[in-house]
Scaffold this active site. Structure first.
Site, PDB file in Angstrom:
ATOM      1  N   ASP C  69       0.817  -1.213   0.000  1.00  0.00           N
ATOM      2  CA  ASP C  69       0.000   0.000   0.000  1.00  0.00           C
ATOM      3  C   ASP C  69       0.852   1.264   0.000  1.00  0.00           C
ATOM      4  O   ASP C  69       0.396   2.319  -0.421  1.00  0.00           O
ATOM      5  CB  ASP C  69      -0.901   0.025   1.233  1.00  0.00           C
ATOM      6  N   CYS C  94      25.779   0.164 -10.036  1.00  0.00           N
ATOM      7  CA  CYS C  94      25.993   0.065  -8.583  1.00  0.00           C
ATOM      8  C   CYS C  94      26.348  -1.384  -8.250  1.00  0.00           C
ATOM      9  O   CYS C  94      27.236  -1.671  -7.446  1.00  0.00           O
ATOM     10  CB  CYS C  94      24.743   0.448  -7.793  1.00  0.00           C
ATOM     11  N   CYS C  97      30.014  -3.114  -8.072  1.00  0.00           N
ATOM     12  CA  CYS C  97      30.849  -3.120  -6.867  1.00  0.00           C
ATOM     13  C   CYS C  97      30.076  -3.609  -5.651  1.00  0.00           C
ATOM     14  O   CYS C  97      30.622  -4.295  -4.794  1.00  0.00           O
ATOM     15  CB  CYS C  97      31.381  -1.721  -6.571  1.00  0.00           C
ATOM     16  N   CYS C 192      12.282  27.567  12.547  1.00  0.00           N
ATOM     17  CA  CYS C 192      11.757  26.193  12.567  1.00  0.00           C
ATOM     18  C   CYS C 192      11.096  25.917  13.906  1.00  0.00           C
ATOM     19  O   CYS C 192      10.027  25.301  13.987  1.00  0.00           O
ATOM     20  CB  CYS C 192      12.875  25.177  12.367  1.00  0.00           C
ATOM     21  N   CYS C 195       7.195  26.623  14.938  1.00  0.00           N
ATOM     22  CA  CYS C 195       6.149  25.640  14.646  1.00  0.00           C
ATOM     23  C   CYS C 195       6.466  24.297  15.291  1.00  0.00           C
ATOM     24  O   CYS C 195       5.651  23.726  15.995  1.00  0.00           O
ATOM     25  CB  CYS C 195       6.004  25.434  13.139  1.00  0.00           C
ATOM     26  N   CYS C 237       9.523  24.568   3.148  1.00  0.00           N
ATOM     27  CA  CYS C 237       9.194  25.236   4.408  1.00  0.00           C
ATOM     28  C   CYS C 237       9.646  26.691   4.363  1.00  0.00           C
ATOM     29  O   CYS C 237       8.908  27.592   4.758  1.00  0.00           O
ATOM     30  CB  CYS C 237       9.888  24.534   5.581  1.00  0.00           C
TER      31      CYS C 237
END
Lengths: 109, 146, 276
Positions: C69, C94, C97, C192, C195, C237
């Site tokens: 989900d 990737c 190695c 920051c 909040c 933000c």
């Protein structure tokens, strides 16, 4: 062919004959609704997956018509009854003509 | 002194509750596209009578984000279920056509809702009759840039 | 000490229709993940830290409790393909190695960290491999390839407690991050902390404010239906408070990432999480 479209399905590996199983399907697709506007104020044209089908041994389980209100990365969960062993085939149809599919086998005892 | 503070707090709380209820109410007024949905339904049923009670439509009361709202619909004995969002610019959402190997006549998905509105489910039953259900979903505006 | 108004249960109750999930206990495919623990000693104003998962509506929480989900997992799938894809002048992938991505279990909880005097994040490490060893172009910080890969590698550490170093070589970067956290910026003149420390648990319009933890990044946000990096979120933000954002991958955001990671010390890594 829309970019980066990848299906993902969850089907049990085994079931008993006549059992109801739950199937989940997901496909990564932007589902551009046709409602968004670009930087110049022009509407970005609709480009969505418009149909999804699930078949088992060539018999239909579900046939879904999708409209732009289906969220990005369309997700469906539904139930199927499996009478015998076989293969599920899942197919997604894109507005641009592409067709994506994947299949999953299930063993029924 | 203490009593006064308590009363102030209580009054503020009540006002806040009343305020938010009002905010919801103003959004929940008749959605602009309600008649489009009614038209689409009439077209599908050909004006036939629509029953109620056979469909279970599950949707959140408040959607955390209108972009992805999980819903599910279940109508035993249905051949097809069509979903509408009566406040969306295009009310049609999806049609689930159940095939011979469908088990329960049910489906879950995630949809986009443009604002607070009703989701309407229309089911075509095996005997040719129609069933209807609706659920109201409040779609909120976030504080952190939506 | 301020008493925080804890209304996540209230909000969950409002939003609950059929969801049977306990809104205080996260389990992914049966495996429990720690979403609440005592705040680390360096946090003077907070007693208990909570994962962002705890602040979301029950439907959103439910999306994370099942790996199918969880919409973020499609991007993990894409990263698995990328892992095997040859890219760059050296003709390597990737996988050439690193045989198994599982070998990276334990990496994410320690990042960002100091290497040779520089503060490095997962993105830095990946791009270093790409440019130095694969001869490939670096990936953009918050674009699909990078977020998918950081999700795949981060997933290997899911469940492990966040544990970043903030002393020794890391101390100056941590101090800088802490300063940034408490500095007001932008037209709305907010830090920051205003909040996420002073007001977590309360509502800002219809958003339920979290503590701003990053233990679940990169996170699938319902808002843009894709994986978001932590720097991408910081940028958003800052824009929300009408400040000119710092650069993704720049020294400020890396320092902030270290400081924020340290505020989540002990919480389980939830990558890839699902948030609003």
């Amino acid at each position: 062919m829309a970019k980066g479209v990848k299906p993902r399905v969850k089907v049990p590996k085994k079931a008993s004959a006549g059992e109801t199983i739950t199937i989940k399907t997901l496909i990564s697709h932007k589902m551009e609704s046709g409602q968004r506007k670009d930087g110049d104020g022009n509407a970005i044209p609709r480009s969505i997956i418009n149909r999804f089908t699930a078949d088992f041994n060539d018999q239909n389980v579900i046939d879904v018509t999708l409209e732009p209100a289906i969220s990005t990365n369309p997700y469906f969960q539904f139930e199927a009854v499996v009478p015998e062993s076989g293969e599920f085939k899942f197919t997604w149809y894109d507005d641009d003509g592409s067709v994506y599919d994947t299949s999953k086998k299930i063993e029924v005892s | 002194m203490i009593l006064e503070n308590n009363m102030t707090l209580t009054r503020r709380k009540t006002l806040a509750l009343g305020g938010s209820a009002l905010a919801f109410a103003s959004f929940a007024g008749a959605p602009a596209f309600a008649s489009l949905t009614d038209d689409a339904i009439a077209e599908m049923t050909g004006g036939a009578e629509i029953g109620e009670g056979a469909i279970t439509l599950t949707a959140p009361e408040i959607a955390e984000n209108g972009n992805t709202v999980p819903i599910s619909v279940d109508a035993p004995g249905a051949v097809a279920i069509t979903l509408f969002a009566d406040g969306n610019p295009v009310p049609a959402v999806a049609t689930f056509n159940f095939g011979p190997l469908s088990a329960s006549r049910s489906a879950s998905t995630r949809i986009r809702l443009a604002g607070t509105q009703n989701i309407v489910a229309l089911a075509k039953m095996e005997d040719g009759s129609f069933q209807r259900a609706s659920a109201n979903v409040k779609v909120t505006i976030g504080g952190c840039g939506g | 000490m301020n008493l925080k108004l804890w209304i996540s249960c209230g909000v969950a109750a409002l939003a609950t229709s059929a969801a049977a999930q306990d809104s205080n206990a996260l389990a992914v495919d049966g495996e429990a993940l720690l979403t609440e623990t005592a705040a680390p000693l360096h946090m003077e104003n907070v007693d208990t830290i909570y994962s962002g998962w705890r602040f979301r509506a029950s439907e959103t929480q439910a999306l994370q409790s099942d790996d199918f989900d969880n919409p973020g997992m499609i991007f993990v799938d894409q990263a698995i393909d990328l892992w095997a894809k040859v890219d760059g002048s050296e003709g390597k992938s990737c996988a050439s190695c690193h045989e198994n991505v599982e070998d990276f279990a334990g990496l994410r909880p320690t990042l960002p960290r100091v290497e040779d005097g520089e503060l490095v994040t997962m993105e830095n490490i990946i791009n270093e491999c790409r440019t130095e060893r694969m001869g490939a172009e670096p990936w953009k910080w918050s674009k699909g390839n990078m977020t998918a890969m950081t999700a795949l590698i981060g997933l290997q550490s899911r469940g492990m407690p966040v544990n970043v170093a903030i002393d020794g070589d890391a101390a100056p970067f941590w101090e800088k991050g802490k300063e940034l956290y408490y500095t007001r910026v932008g037209q709305l003149d907010m830090a920051c902390s205003n909040c996420h420390e002073d007001n977590y648990g309360t509502m800002i319009r219809a958003d339920h404010l979290s503590q701003g933890q990053i233990n679940g990044f990169p996170t699938y946000r319902l808002k843009n239906a894709k994986l978001n990096s932590s720097h991408g979120r910081f940028k958003g933000c800052m824009k929300n408070i009408r400040a000119t954002p710092f650069k993704e991958g720049g020294e400020e955001f890396k320092a902030l990432e270290l400081y924020l990671a340290s505020r989540g010390e002990g919480l389980a890594v939830e990558t890839p999480s699902v948030r609003n």
